[in-house]
Structures are given as structure tokens and as C-alpha cells.
Enzyme design. Structure first.
Site, PDB file in Angstrom:
ATOM      1  N   GLU A 118       0.858  -1.198   0.000  1.00  0.00           N
ATOM      2  CA  GLU A 118       0.000   0.000   0.000  1.00  0.00           C
ATOM      3  C   GLU A 118       0.890   1.242   0.000  1.00  0.00           C
ATOM      4  O   GLU A 118       2.013   1.183   0.461  1.00  0.00           O
ATOM      5  CB  GLU A 118      -0.836   0.059   1.298  1.00  0.00           C
ATOM      6  CG  GLU A 118      -1.709  -1.134   1.548  1.00  0.00           C
ATOM      7  CD  GLU A 118      -2.301  -1.109   2.970  1.00  0.00           C
ATOM      8  OE1 GLU A 118      -2.285  -0.028   3.613  1.00  0.00           O
ATOM      9  OE2 GLU A 118      -2.746  -2.160   3.415  1.00  0.00           O
ATOM     10  N   LYS A 120       2.348   4.639   1.466  1.00  0.00           N
ATOM     11  CA  LYS A 120       2.466   5.195   2.805  1.00  0.00           C
ATOM     12  C   LYS A 120       2.152   6.688   2.699  1.00  0.00           C
ATOM     13  O   LYS A 120       2.969   7.482   2.240  1.00  0.00           O
ATOM     14  CB  LYS A 120       3.872   4.965   3.354  1.00  0.00           C
ATOM     15  CG  LYS A 120       4.026   5.401   4.787  1.00  0.00           C
ATOM     16  CD  LYS A 120       5.346   4.899   5.339  1.00  0.00           C
ATOM     17  CE  LYS A 120       5.558   5.254   6.792  1.00  0.00           C
ATOM     18  NZ  LYS A 120       5.318   6.624   7.154  1.00  0.00           N
ATOM     19  N   ASP A 122       1.599  10.440   3.547  1.00  0.00           N
ATOM     20  CA  ASP A 122       2.307  11.321   4.472  1.00  0.00           C
ATOM     21  C   ASP A 122       1.325  12.326   5.087  1.00  0.00           C
ATOM     22  O   ASP A 122       1.122  13.415   4.567  1.00  0.00           O
ATOM     23  CB  ASP A 122       3.430  12.047   3.723  1.00  0.00           C
ATOM     24  CG  ASP A 122       4.483  12.572   4.679  1.00  0.00           C
ATOM     25  OD1 ASP A 122       4.462  12.181   5.856  1.00  0.00           O
ATOM     26  OD2 ASP A 122       5.320  13.373   4.237  1.00  0.00           O
ATOM     27  N   TYR A 228      -6.841   2.578   6.143  1.00  0.00           N
ATOM     28  CA  TYR A 228      -6.045   1.435   5.704  1.00  0.00           C
ATOM     29  C   TYR A 228      -6.012   0.277   6.685  1.00  0.00           C
ATOM     30  O   TYR A 228      -5.316  -0.701   6.463  1.00  0.00           O
ATOM     31  CB  TYR A 228      -4.618   1.873   5.383  1.00  0.00           C
ATOM     32  CG  TYR A 228      -3.992   2.803   6.414  1.00  0.00           C
ATOM     33  CD1 TYR A 228      -3.656   2.346   7.684  1.00  0.00           C
ATOM     34  CD2 TYR A 228      -3.768   4.139   6.109  1.00  0.00           C
ATOM     35  CE1 TYR A 228      -3.100   3.193   8.617  1.00  0.00           C
ATOM     36  CE2 TYR A 228      -3.200   4.994   7.041  1.00  0.00           C
ATOM     37  CZ  TYR A 228      -2.871   4.519   8.300  1.00  0.00           C
ATOM     38  OH  TYR A 228      -2.328   5.367   9.224  1.00  0.00           O
ATOM     39  N   LYS A 317      10.787   3.095   3.059  1.00  0.00           N
ATOM     40  CA  LYS A 317      10.864   4.542   2.821  1.00  0.00           C
ATOM     41  C   LYS A 317      11.603   4.824   1.528  1.00  0.00           C
ATOM     42  O   LYS A 317      12.699   4.300   1.318  1.00  0.00           O
ATOM     43  CB  LYS A 317      11.602   5.228   3.988  1.00  0.00           C
ATOM     44  CG  LYS A 317      10.925   5.055   5.342  1.00  0.00           C
ATOM     45  CD  LYS A 317       9.627   5.835   5.441  1.00  0.00           C
ATOM     46  CE  LYS A 317       9.847   7.264   5.862  1.00  0.00           C
ATOM     47  NZ  LYS A 317      10.005   7.450   7.288  1.00  0.00           N
ATOM     48  N   CYS A 411      17.888  47.830   2.795  1.00  0.00           N
ATOM     49  CA  CYS A 411      17.081  47.034   1.865  1.00  0.00           C
ATOM     50  C   CYS A 411      17.736  47.070   0.478  1.00  0.00           C
ATOM     51  O   CYS A 411      18.035  48.154  -0.029  1.00  0.00           O
ATOM     52  CB  CYS A 411      15.665  47.602   1.802  1.00  0.00           C
ATOM     53  SG  CYS A 411      14.701  46.900   0.444  1.00  0.00           S
ATOM     54  N   CYS A 414      15.287  49.300  -1.916  1.00  0.00           N
ATOM     55  CA  CYS A 414      15.016  50.736  -1.755  1.00  0.00           C
ATOM     56  C   CYS A 414      16.025  51.458  -0.868  1.00  0.00           C
ATOM     57  O   CYS A 414      15.990  52.679  -0.760  1.00  0.00           O
ATOM     58  CB  CYS A 414      13.609  50.953  -1.210  1.00  0.00           C
ATOM     59  SG  CYS A 414      13.466  50.515   0.533  1.00  0.00           S
ATOM     60  N   CYS A 429      12.335  45.156   5.661  1.00  0.00           N
ATOM     61  CA  CYS A 429      12.684  46.466   5.121  1.00  0.00           C
ATOM     62  C   CYS A 429      11.726  47.461   5.762  1.00  0.00           C
ATOM     63  O   CYS A 429      10.522  47.225   5.822  1.00  0.00           O
ATOM     64  CB  CYS A 429      12.495  46.449   3.604  1.00  0.00           C
ATOM     65  SG  CYS A 429      12.190  48.078   2.898  1.00  0.00           S
ATOM     66  N   CYS A 435       8.972  51.386  -0.676  1.00  0.00           N
ATOM     67  CA  CYS A 435       9.928  50.431  -1.253  1.00  0.00           C
ATOM     68  C   CYS A 435       9.319  49.796  -2.505  1.00  0.00           C
ATOM     69  O   CYS A 435       8.285  49.133  -2.414  1.00  0.00           O
ATOM     70  CB  CYS A 435      10.273  49.353  -0.225  1.00  0.00           C
ATOM     71  SG  CYS A 435      11.261  48.006  -0.906  1.00  0.00           S
TER      72      CYS A 435
HETATM   73  S1  IVH Z   1      -0.441   0.727   8.920  1.00  0.00           S
HETATM   74  C1  IVH Z   1      -0.004  -1.180  12.995  1.00  0.00           C
HETATM   75  N1  IVH Z   1      -0.736   1.694   6.515  1.00  0.00           N
HETATM   76  O1  IVH Z   1       2.689   5.629   8.717  1.00  0.00           O
HETATM   77  C2  IVH Z   1      -0.199  -0.643  11.609  1.00  0.00           C
HETATM   78  N2  IVH Z   1       0.218   3.103   8.171  1.00  0.00           N
HETATM   79  O2  IVH Z   1       5.369   5.436   9.983  1.00  0.00           O
HETATM   80  C3  IVH Z   1       0.036   0.771  11.582  1.00  0.00           C
HETATM   81  N3  IVH Z   1       0.744   5.357   7.384  1.00  0.00           N
HETATM   82  O3  IVH Z   1       1.681   5.770  12.081  1.00  0.00           O
HETATM   83  C4  IVH Z   1      -0.071   1.525  10.393  1.00  0.00           C
HETATM   84  N4  IVH Z   1       0.045   5.086   5.331  1.00  0.00           N
HETATM   85  O4  IVH Z   1       0.290   7.040  10.378  1.00  0.00           O
HETATM   86  C5  IVH Z   1      -0.307   1.925   7.764  1.00  0.00           C
HETATM   87  N5  IVH Z   1      -1.093   2.431   4.353  1.00  0.00           N
HETATM   88  C6  IVH Z   1      -0.669   2.665   5.592  1.00  0.00           C
HETATM   89  C7  IVH Z   1      -0.152   3.925   5.973  1.00  0.00           C
HETATM   90  C8  IVH Z   1       0.295   4.083   7.284  1.00  0.00           C
HETATM   91  C9  IVH Z   1       0.563   5.935   6.189  1.00  0.00           C
HETATM   92  C10 IVH Z   1       1.354   6.027   8.554  1.00  0.00           C
HETATM   93  C11 IVH Z   1       0.687   5.787   9.878  1.00  0.00           C
HETATM   94  C12 IVH Z   1       1.757   5.255  10.769  1.00  0.00           C
HETATM   95  C13 IVH Z   1       2.997   5.731  10.090  1.00  0.00           C
HETATM   96  C14 IVH Z   1       4.176   4.872  10.471  1.00  0.00           C
END
Ligand code: IVH
Length: 671
Positions: A118, A120, A122, A228, A317, A411, A414, A429, A435
Site C-alpha cells: 500500500e 504510505k 504522508d 487502511y 521509505k 534594503c 530601496c 525592510c 519600497c
Molecule cells: S499501517 C499497525 N498503513 O505511517 C499498523 N500506516 O510510519 C500501523 N501510514 O503511524 C499503520 N500510510 O500514520 C499503515 N497504508 C498505511 C499507511 C500508514 C501511512 C502512517 C501511519 C503510521 C505511520 C508509520
């Protein structure tokens, strides 16, 4: 328990009635400044609405007055205990780490396992509770065990279903609240215009927006959500993570469309390799990696978790895209409010899909902390993939010729003195509207969409007008003649006519747009609206004292000081006078004090009025258009006599002036 149908119908009707009444009182209180009922009566109506909405969450809507300033305001968030700890994830940074993870999983389970891949997201993690299919509680992750109750704020997120497609008895899901890239860019642009600090990345912006005490602010921030994970449930049958995602989607919850079931680790690795930086950049929201989860839920209990993270998942990551470059110079950009932002000029390099030749250095403290010098070789990356920034200096590449950055005393545009506001990192400034750097930015802002909305007046034309000496400030725009414009490059009779028409039309923009357009520091669109509604005219706002300003919702001492400073500056007052002369509207539709039921009437108050202080009575009269005088004469229209009236009462009788009591005054006010 589900409510019975007649109860629900009755509740719906009462809620509708309460909302109408509260909105009407809000209008009288905030807009007309003429409350019709006491604060206590108002609170009672609001409390009744809030408790009905609590009892029938399905009837709560984001537009309910309970969700607004005042009504929805809490001192702080309540805490919520999560049904089970919301754990974090262990990070992995390369394929080797991921193979180790898979090896551990196979060692414990004794077989090859399938994984779900899945994105991740942000953002920030939340837990959402649905009871009988209705959204009843939403909490931040907090420390994992206890979070904050942000239910009211979450309700403002349009994609979050307040009711599931099926009335599942009990369901707690975990998801991520995020801000899309375009909403983030817009929010930061607005903050820059208002001279407010920028959010470093969409995650900070989302977190800051969700943890607002006023849900109306959250609502304005355009947040979104993906869920998720199922945390707890009754009445549902799920045995796999993939099945859980499908089920949540079927219930109407927003689940990310990218979800891949990989039969083994090799398939996971193939999937990961398919994520090029371009593919990631093309998504409308930020992802900082991929999450790999064991698909079979039965294996989750077998694998268990450490106190921090489950053993059945890992966060892969993405490597931050970085490049090295050389600092060729420093430039200072003068913002609309005079803030000087240092920027590094770099030898152009390719980074995450674009050529980068500038990096923001934020402020002098940032440059000092990283010790960034002219001639340095630096590592750069895009913060949240958007704004390039300097990560670090490579000191081993130094020749000894590098020169430290020095904030100029004057500045660069000006020549006015550069000043640092105590307690702030920014230098400014002091040239104000004299200015040209600030003038250029402030005129462009004045003409922009949310401000005076002058179609066709963008930065290029503003700079042409400035260079030709046709304008020096925003007010000069309204004195432009067709013959002046025709002298400019690229201006024909049609474009000149269009611009003049757009300018003429903008004269009637609402007061709040004018206020925002003036570019007072810390006065963004929302604050401008609050001020315009309360004061009703620029003149009244200019005369307002700190106390009256800070008494308003969301106006603190910082904004109040900035408003007062703006109107105290003679150059600003001169611009306002010129705007007024040009016919730019300076009042709201119905400015308190200029119209109203008591327009042109003079009042004198004597004695103690029951239930009304002298100050309150005076304000109410003035806001209804009347005048209050301290002595009775033949010109006095009414003497308002309370208990124990004094000599003014006697005088009024002698002169035959109409004498009324407090009740009669209220009646006149409400006419
Ligand atoms: S699963 C125990 N799935 O990433 C399972 N987390 O660095 C916990 N996050 O705290 C999370 N996308 O806030 C899961 N598809 C995803 C996610 C996800 C973003 C975040 C979540 C977690 C953090 C960990």
C-alpha cells in the site's frame, strides 16, 4: 441502540428550528451587533442543539452553527483511550532490509507468506469509530494509547462518510488525514500573502489544520483521508488485509485505489521497483514510501508486535531525492509586508523531475545553524517534494575562500533600514510602501482574486505600470487613463478598455475584500471578514482601540497591533484617502452607525437601566444609527430614564422632550 423513528423525526425538526434561531441570533450579534437575547439564553439554545446532535450524530451536519466559532470552541481537546494501541511501523530503507524482514516472518510462521503493498500516505494518523454505522468518534493517534478527540474537526472533511453504507454494529478503523499537494500550495500562498509563517510540508499543514480548536478553520483547509486498517469490529467477517481494504471500500470509506496483493517477497520487490520518482511525483498527494503488510490476519496474532511496531508490517521509505550543487550567490526577496527572505542561487541541477537553481534559506538563523557560505558545495533536496532546501554543507569541499552570509543593513531594493522585530527570526525592510519591492508585491496582491479581483492585472502589467511611472501605489490604479495605457507595450484599445472596466468594477468589491487587499500584516481573508462584519466601515476599523479588536473571535493582540500600526502610518492613510476619492467602497452594505432604526436620533440616558449597563445602552443606540449625548437640549429626541433618574429627567420634562424607559428603548432598537 438505534433511535425510534418518531424520536428521530422530532429531533430533526427541533434541530432545524434551533439552527435557524441560533443563526438569526448570530446575525444580530456578530453582524448587526444588536443581540436580541442574553448570552445565557443563547448558550441554552446552543447547549440544546449540541446535546441533540450528540444523541443523533446522523443529524449533525458540517454547516450546523454548533460547528462554528463560539459554539464549537473548546478550551482543549478531550482525551480518548484507543481500543488497542495504535502502533507505529518499523522503517526499512533498502531491499536488503526488506529481505531480512521477510526472513523473520517466514522463520516465525514457517512458510512463504503473501503481502499487501500500500502507499504510505504522508499525513497524520487517526482512529475513526462508527457505531451502528454512524461516525461517532474520531481521535488523533496521540502517544498511541491515548489520543485527542477531534471528532468535530474530522466531520468537516468532505470525503469522510458520516454514515456507512451498512449499519455495522461497531467498527474502528485507522487512516491518514492528509492535505493534497495543490491545497497545500494554495494554503501556503495565502499565508505568504498574509505575512504568516509557512508550513514546511503537507503533513505539518494537515496536522496543524486538524488540531484547530475551531472546526471552521479545519473546514477551510481542504483536508482529505484514506483509511487502511481495521482496528476493532463486531459483526464483520474479515480474514485478510486485502479483504479488509475491499470491505472498507464497500462500506463507503475512502481506501486508496493502489493496493497490490503480492504472493511473495519477490513480487513485493518488483512492485517497489515500479515506483519511479516520476510516478510518485504525479500523485496529487505526498507519499513517503510503501507499506508492506502480511495479508493473512491469522498470522498477525502469530507474529505479534513489539511495544512500538507490529512484526507483520514494514514501512519501505523512498530514498529522498538529493543532489549536490554550489552556492553561487545570495539574493534577498522583499515580500509584500517587507520581510526579507534570503535565497541561495545555485549552479542549476536536476532534482526530482525539475531543474533547481534556487533554494530557500528561510531566514538568517537557518543560514547560521547550517553555516552556509558563498561558494559552498551543498546537498539539496525538496522538502515534502516541493520547495528545494539546503540539507547540509559539505565542509570537506571547502577551499577556504568561502564567505559567510551577511544580512545587509539596508534594503537591497530601496535602501531603507533593515530592522528585526524582537522575537521574530525575520528581518524586514522599513521602507513600507515607499519600497518598490514591497509596492510591486502589494499591488499584485491588491489586484489578486480574493482581494479586489482586477482581471488582467498580473505581475507583468503591474511592473510595466510601475516602470512607466504611471502608478506609485494601489490608489493610483484608479486614476489611470486610456491614453496612458495605450503608450504601454502590448496595450491596444481593447486591452486598455478591459483593464479600465475591471478597475471600475472592483470599486464596488465588498469591504472584506478591500480590507484583505490592503495587505495589512496578519490580516488574511478570514480575519478581514471578521473585521468587516464587525466594524462595517474602514473608518470605524481605523478608529478601533485594542480592546474592541481583541474582543472579537480569533483576533489576538498581534493582529490588533498590526491593524493599529497600519492605520497609524500617514502614508497608508493617504492611500486610503485617495482610494476613497476615486469612489472605492469603504463600507459594508449596511454599516452600523450609518443606517439603522435610530438613524439621526439623539438620546440622553439618565438613571440606572434595568439589565443594561450605560456602556451597553450607548453602544446599542450607536449601532442602530443613533447618537448619545450627555446633556438634554431642545434637540434631544429621547431621554431614556432608568431607576433614580437625575436632573436630566427634570430638564427633559421642562423642555417637553419625550421620556422613555429601557423596555421602550429595546422596542425602538428592534424596529
Ligand atoms: S499501517 C499497525 N498503513 O505511517 C499498523 N500506516 O510510519 C500501523 N501510514 O503511524 C499503520 N500510510 O500514520 C499503515 N497504508 C498505511 C499507511 C500508514 C501511512 C502512517 C501511519 C503510521 C505511520 C508509520
Amino acid at each position: 441502540m438505534m433511535a425510534s423513528v418518531p424520536d428521530l423525526v422530532k429531533a430533526r425538526e427541533r434541530i432545524k428550528e434551533l439552527r435557524q434561531r441560533i443563526e438569526e441570533h448570530n446575525y444580530h450579534y456578530y453582524v448587526l451587533d444588536q443581540p436580541l437575547i442574553s448570552d445565557r439564553e443563547y448558550d441554552a439554545l446552543m447547549q440544546e442543539l449540541i446535546s441533540l446532535e450528540k444523541a443523533y450524530p446522523q443529524l449533525l451536519t458540517a454547516d450546523s452553527p454548533s460547528q462554528r466559532v463560539g459554539g464549537g470552541l473548546r478550551e482543549q481537546f478531550k482525551t480518548v483511550q484507543h481500543p488497542q494501541p495504535l502502533l507505529s511501523l518499523n522503517d526499512v530503507f533498502n531491499e536488503g532490509d526488506l529481505r531480512d524482514f521477510d526472513r523473520r516472518v517466514r522463520a516465525i510462521t514457517g512458510r512463504t507468506v503473501a503481502y499487501v503493498v500500500e502507499p504510505k500516505i504522508d499525513g497524520l494518523s487517526v482512529a475513526l469509530t462508527y457505531s451502528d454505522g454512524v461516525f461517532t468518534l474520531g481521535a488523533t493517534r496521540g502517544d498511541g494509547r491515548v489520543g485527542e478527540d477531534v471528532t468535530a474537526n474530522l466531520r468537516t472533511i468532505p470525503i469522510l462518510p458520516l454514515r456507512l453504507k451498512e449499519a455495522v454494529p461497531y467498527l474502528v478503523v485507522r487512516g491518514e488525514v492528509y492535505m493534497a499537494k495543490n491545497a497545500f500550495a494554495r494554503l501556503n500562498a495565502e499565508r505568504e500573502q498574509a505575512g504568516e509563517p509557512l508550513f514546511a510540508n503537507p503533513r505539518n499543514a494537515a496536522a496543524g489544520s486538524l488540531r484547530q480548536l475551531d472546526p471552521a478553520i479545519t473546514a477551510s483547509r481542504k483536508l482529505s483521508l484514506f483509511v487502511y486498517q481495521i482496528i476493532a469490529a463486531t459483526g464483520l467477517k474479515v480474514d485478510s488485509q486485502y479483504g479488509a481494504l475491499e470491505l472498507m471500500a464497500k462500506l463507503g470509506l475512502p481506501v486508496n485505489p493502489y493496493r497490490v496483493l503480492a504472493p511473495d517477497l519477490d513480487a513485493v520487490l518488483t512492485e517497489i521497483r515500479a515506483w519511479s520518482p516520476q510516478r510518485r511525483a504525479a500523485l496529487p498527494y505526498e507519499i513517503d514510501g510503501l507499506v508492506i503488510k502480511v495479508n493473512d490476519l491469522a498470522l498477525h496474532s502469530v507474529l505479534g508486535a513489539t511495544s512500538k511496531a507490529p512484526r507483520w508490517a514494514a514501512a519501505y521509505k523512498f530514498p529522498a531525492e538529493q543532489a549536490t550543487s554550489r552556492v553561487e550567490g545570495f539574493i534577498l526577496r522583499v515580500g509584500r509586508t517587507g520581510t526579507l527572505t534570503p535565497t541561495a542561487v545555485l549552479t542549476p541541477v536536476r532534482l526530482a523531475g525539475t531543474t533547481v537553481s534556487r533554494a530557500s534559506l528561510h531566514n538568517e538563523d537557518y543560514i547560521r545553524a547550517k553555516d552556509i557560505r558563498l561558494g559552498d558545495t551543498v546537498v539539496i533536496q525538496k522538502a515534502g517534494d516541493i520547495i528545494p532546501e539546503v540539507v547540509e554543507v559539505l565542509p570537506e569541499k571547502r577551499s577556504g575562500e568561502e564567505e559567510p552570509f551577511v544580512m545587509p543593513k539596508q534594503c537591497p531594493v530601496c535602501g531603507a533600514a533593515v530592522v528585526r522585530t524582537p522575537g521574530e527570526a525575520a528581518y524586514r525592510c522599513s521602507g513600507g510602501l515607499a519600497c518598490p519591492g514591497q509596492v510591486m508585491e502589494s499591488i499584485t496582491h491588491f489586484a489578486s482574486r480574493g482581494a479586489m479581483d482586477i482581471m488582467g492585472l498580473g505581475p507583468a502589467i503591474v511592473s510595466q505600470l510601475l516602470e512607466a511611472g504611471l502608478i506609485k501605489d494601489v490608489a493610483d490604479l484608479y486614476y489611470l487613463k486610456e491614453k496612458d495605457l495605450l503608450k504601454l507595450e502590448r496595450f491596444g484599445p481593447q486591452s486598455a478598455k478591459n483593464l479600465l472596466e475591471a478597475l471600475a468594477a472592483s470599486k464596488d468589491r465588498p469591504l472584506e475584500s478591500l480590507l484583505y487587499a490592503l495587505g495589512i500584516r496578519h490580516v488574511g481573508a478570514r480575519v478581514a471578514q471578521i473585521l468587516a462584519r464587525h466594524f462595517g466601515s474602514l473608518e470605524r476599523l481605523a478608529a478601533a482601540g485594542e480592546e474592541e479588536l481583541t474582543a472579537l473571535p480569533d483576533i489576538g493582540p498581534r493582529i490588533a497591533a498590526s491593524v493599529q500600526e497600519f492605520f497609524a502610518e500617514p502614508r497608508n492613510r493617504a492611500v486610503i484617502d485617495k482610494l476613497k476619492e476615486a469612489g472605492v467602497r469603504m463600507t459594508a452594505e449596511a454599516a452600523p452607525g450609518e443606517t439603522g432604526p435610530l438613524k439621526g436620533k439623539t438620546f440622553v440616558i439618565t438613571g440606572t437601566l434595568p439589565g443594561l449597563s450605560r456602556q451597553e445602552a450607548e453602544t446599542l443606540i450607536q449601532q442602530a444609527g443613533g447618537r448619545v449625548s450627555s446633556s438634554v437640549s431642545r434637540k434631544t429626541d429621547y431621554v431614556v430614564a432608568g431607576e433614580k433618574p437625575g436632573s436630566k429627567y427634570v430638564r427633559a420634562r421642562e423642555l417637553g422632550v419625550t421620556i422613555i424607559d429601557a423596555a421602550e428603548l429595546r422596542r425602538l432598537l428592534q424596529q
